[in-house]
Design a protein around this motif. Structure first.
Motif, PDB file in Angstrom:
ATOM      1  N   ASP A 227       0.842  -1.203   0.000  1.00 29.24           N
ATOM      2  CA  ASP A 227       0.000   0.000   0.000  1.00 29.24           C
ATOM      3  C   ASP A 227       0.876   1.251   0.000  1.00 29.24           C
ATOM      4  O   ASP A 227       0.503   2.290  -0.540  1.00 29.24           O
ATOM      5  CB  ASP A 227      -0.866   0.049   1.273  1.00 29.24           C
ATOM      6  N   VAL A 228       2.032   1.133   0.646  1.00 31.36           N
ATOM      7  CA  VAL A 228       2.956   2.269   0.740  1.00 31.36           C
ATOM      8  C   VAL A 228       4.347   1.758   0.391  1.00 31.36           C
ATOM      9  O   VAL A 228       4.763   0.701   0.876  1.00 31.36           O
ATOM     10  CB  VAL A 228       2.986   2.853   2.179  1.00 31.36           C
ATOM     11  N   ILE A 229       5.061   2.503  -0.467  1.00 28.59           N
ATOM     12  CA  ILE A 229       6.440   2.117  -0.805  1.00 28.59           C
ATOM     13  C   ILE A 229       7.350   3.300  -0.472  1.00 28.59           C
ATOM     14  O   ILE A 229       7.168   4.398  -0.995  1.00 28.59           O
ATOM     15  CB  ILE A 229       6.577   1.739  -2.293  1.00 28.59           C
ATOM     16  N   VAL A 230       8.300   3.059   0.414  1.00 29.72           N
ATOM     17  CA  VAL A 230       9.265   4.095   0.791  1.00 29.72           C
ATOM     18  C   VAL A 230      10.594   3.652   0.193  1.00 29.72           C
ATOM     19  O   VAL A 230      11.109   2.597   0.548  1.00 29.72           O
ATOM     20  CB  VAL A 230       9.368   4.213   2.331  1.00 29.72           C
TER      21      VAL A 230
ATOM     22  N   ILE B 128       9.806   0.180  -9.790  1.00 29.02           N
ATOM     23  CA  ILE B 128       8.868   0.349  -8.664  1.00 29.02           C
ATOM     24  C   ILE B 128       7.638   1.120  -9.134  1.00 29.02           C
ATOM     25  O   ILE B 128       6.495   0.735  -8.871  1.00 29.02           O
ATOM     26  CB  ILE B 128       9.564   1.074  -7.484  1.00 29.02           C
ATOM     27  N   LYS B 129       7.866   2.206  -9.877  1.00 31.81           N
ATOM     28  CA  LYS B 129       6.739   3.036 -10.334  1.00 31.81           C
ATOM     29  C   LYS B 129       5.836   2.259 -11.282  1.00 31.81           C
ATOM     30  O   LYS B 129       4.619   2.424 -11.288  1.00 31.81           O
ATOM     31  CB  LYS B 129       7.260   4.306 -11.009  1.00 31.81           C
ATOM     32  N   ARG B 130       6.442   1.405 -12.085  1.00 28.57           N
ATOM     33  CA  ARG B 130       5.664   0.641 -13.068  1.00 28.57           C
ATOM     34  C   ARG B 130       4.874  -0.485 -12.416  1.00 28.57           C
ATOM     35  O   ARG B 130       3.744  -0.768 -12.790  1.00 28.57           O
ATOM     36  CB  ARG B 130       6.634   0.060 -14.098  1.00 28.57           C
ATOM     37  N   GLU B 131       5.471  -1.125 -11.419  1.00 27.04           N
ATOM     38  CA  GLU B 131       4.872  -2.354 -10.864  1.00 27.04           C
ATOM     39  C   GLU B 131       3.998  -2.120  -9.634  1.00 27.04           C
ATOM     40  O   GLU B 131       3.244  -3.008  -9.245  1.00 27.04           O
ATOM     41  CB  GLU B 131       5.985  -3.351 -10.512  1.00 27.04           C
ATOM     42  N   ALA B 132       4.112  -0.960  -8.994  1.00 31.42           N
ATOM     43  CA  ALA B 132       3.327  -0.704  -7.783  1.00 31.42           C
ATOM     44  C   ALA B 132       1.842  -0.681  -8.130  1.00 31.42           C
ATOM     45  O   ALA B 132       1.461  -0.397  -9.274  1.00 31.42           O
ATOM     46  CB  ALA B 132       3.743   0.624  -7.169  1.00 31.42           C
ATOM     47  N   LYS B 133       0.998  -0.978  -7.125  1.00 30.44           N
ATOM     48  CA  LYS B 133      -0.461  -0.870  -7.332  1.00 30.44           C
ATOM     49  C   LYS B 133      -0.770   0.569  -7.739  1.00 30.44           C
ATOM     50  O   LYS B 133      -0.097   1.499  -7.295  1.00 30.44           O
ATOM     51  CB  LYS B 133      -1.187  -1.157  -6.007  1.00 30.44           C
ATOM     52  N   SER B 134      -1.826   0.738  -8.533  1.00 29.83           N
ATOM     53  CA  SER B 134      -2.095   2.091  -9.037  1.00 29.83           C
ATOM     54  C   SER B 134      -2.428   3.063  -7.901  1.00 29.83           C
ATOM     55  O   SER B 134      -2.169   4.254  -8.001  1.00 29.83           O
ATOM     56  CB  SER B 134      -3.226   2.056 -10.066  1.00 29.83           C
ATOM     57  N   ASP B 135      -2.965   2.540  -6.797  1.00 26.54           N
ATOM     58  CA  ASP B 135      -3.296   3.447  -5.687  1.00 26.54           C
ATOM     59  C   ASP B 135      -2.245   3.403  -4.570  1.00 26.54           C
ATOM     60  O   ASP B 135      -2.469   3.925  -3.483  1.00 26.54           O
ATOM     61  CB  ASP B 135      -4.686   3.106  -5.125  1.00 26.54           C
ATOM     62  N   ALA B 136      -1.110   2.792  -4.846  1.00 31.30           N
ATOM     63  CA  ALA B 136      -0.059   2.742  -3.808  1.00 31.30           C
ATOM     64  C   ALA B 136       0.526   4.140  -3.616  1.00 31.30           C
ATOM     65  O   ALA B 136       0.622   4.919  -4.561  1.00 31.30           O
ATOM     66  CB  ALA B 136       1.037   1.765  -4.219  1.00 31.30           C
ATOM     67  N   GLU B 137       0.915   4.402  -2.373  1.00 34.50           N
ATOM     68  CA  GLU B 137       1.541   5.698  -2.086  1.00 34.50           C
ATOM     69  C   GLU B 137       3.061   5.500  -2.180  1.00 34.50           C
ATOM     70  O   GLU B 137       3.627   4.670  -1.465  1.00 34.50           O
ATOM     71  CB  GLU B 137       1.132   6.129  -0.674  1.00 34.50           C
ATOM     72  N   LEU B 138       3.697   6.264  -3.062  1.00 30.53           N
ATOM     73  CA  LEU B 138       5.150   6.125  -3.253  1.00 30.53           C
ATOM     74  C   LEU B 138       5.857   7.316  -2.607  1.00 30.53           C
ATOM     75  O   LEU B 138       5.567   8.463  -2.935  1.00 30.53           O
ATOM     76  CB  LEU B 138       5.483   6.079  -4.751  1.00 30.53           C
TER      77      LEU B 138
END
Ligand code: SAH
Length: 259
Positions: free
Chosen positions: A39-42, A52-62
């Motif tokens: 849900d959150v990627i730091v 990371i930007k390509r594979e993260a969930k569309s609603d993930a908080e980066l």
């Protein structure tokens, strides 16, 4: 922010993930699974950002936690508190480190902080640049007849540490291969110390810059000339320095590489 022990804190979880030296193909399957489900990627400066930007969930908080030109990096304290805050919102948090998170990565400090607050924390080991760097330059850290031992050392020590712990001369004399991380800015000091301690000026040295990335470069020399070679090549971090006879195996392992 909610305090420790609250329901959310128990539901949330932080993965301290090693993302390897930069090439996304060197991520582990587990790291990829966590990046895709978080849900959150730091993430850090040396993490594979595009992937990371390509594979993260569309609603993930980066959230970027590294240094940027003209901007201060988040302090370790701020990162710890951020991880706590997000976990206590019940989130699945991926804290992405370059290389391996517990090797000069401060991932262990994050885990200790979270664990002391009752927050679940799990480490996902990554391929460290300390091993991948030399290997991607065709330099094995050990080799049966040439090198039986390896030391991985930092080029600089934590600013808050008063007493000195890394004596390069002593290490290079007792260990066959010395691998230095974070050492580019202090290359000449380290080399001078090795020479003053009596190491042979003909000892081979290699520097691997941007290991695993399309702009990877390798500079090979000897203690006597590596400082000027690195200066000529304008070597910049991130780079791994390798000192020891294993450097000569490069030509045998990858004969096509011309020096
Ligand atoms: N935890 C990381 C190391 C963090 S310290 C790991 O296991 O790899 C940061 C240092 O790692 C840099 O100064 C550099 O020495 C090294 N480094 C990280 N990525 C690198 C890369 N792609 N190429 C060369 N060196 C790298």
């Amino acid at each position: 922010m909610q305090g420790a022990g609250k329901e959310g804190c128990r539901k949330g979880k932080v993965y301290i993930v090693g993302a390897g030296p930069g090439d996304p193909e060197l991520l582990t399957l587990k790291a990829v699974r966590i990046i895709r489900s978080a849900d959150v990627i730091v993430y850090d400066r040396l993490a594979p950002t595009d992937f990371i930007k390509r594979e993260a969930k569309s609603d993930a908080e980066l959230i970027y936690a590294g240094k940027a030109p003209g901007r201060h990096a988040m302090s370790q304290d701020e990162i710890n508190k951020l991880l706590e805050e997000k976990a206590c919102e019940g989130k699945l948090v991926a804290r992405i480190h370059g290389g391996d998170p517990f090797l000069f990565g401060r991932g262990e400090e994050e885990c200790i902080y979270l664990a002391s607050r009752g927050i679940s924390c799990e480490v996902v080991p990554g391929i460290t640049s300390a091993i991948a760097g030399p290997e991607l330059a065709c330099i094995p850290p050990t080799s049966r007849l040439v090198a039986s031992s390896v030391a991985i050392v930092p080029g600089r020590e934590a600013a808050e540490r008063k007493e000195r712990r890394v004596y390069y001369g002593r290490i290079a004399k007792t260990v066959d291969t010395m691998i230095v991380l974070m050492g580019v800015g202090r290359l000449s000091e380290i080399v001078n110390e090795l020479l003053e301690e009596g190491l042979d000026p003909s000892t081979p040295v290699a520097i691997v810059e941007n290991a695993s990335l399309p702009n990877q470069r390798v500079v090979v020399g000897r203690l006597a000339n590596i400082v000027s070679k690195a200066r000529e090549a304008n070597v910049k971090p991130p780079a791994v320095i390798i000192v020891g006879k294993v450097v000569w195996l490069r030509d045998k392992i990858c004969p096509e590489t011309s020096r």
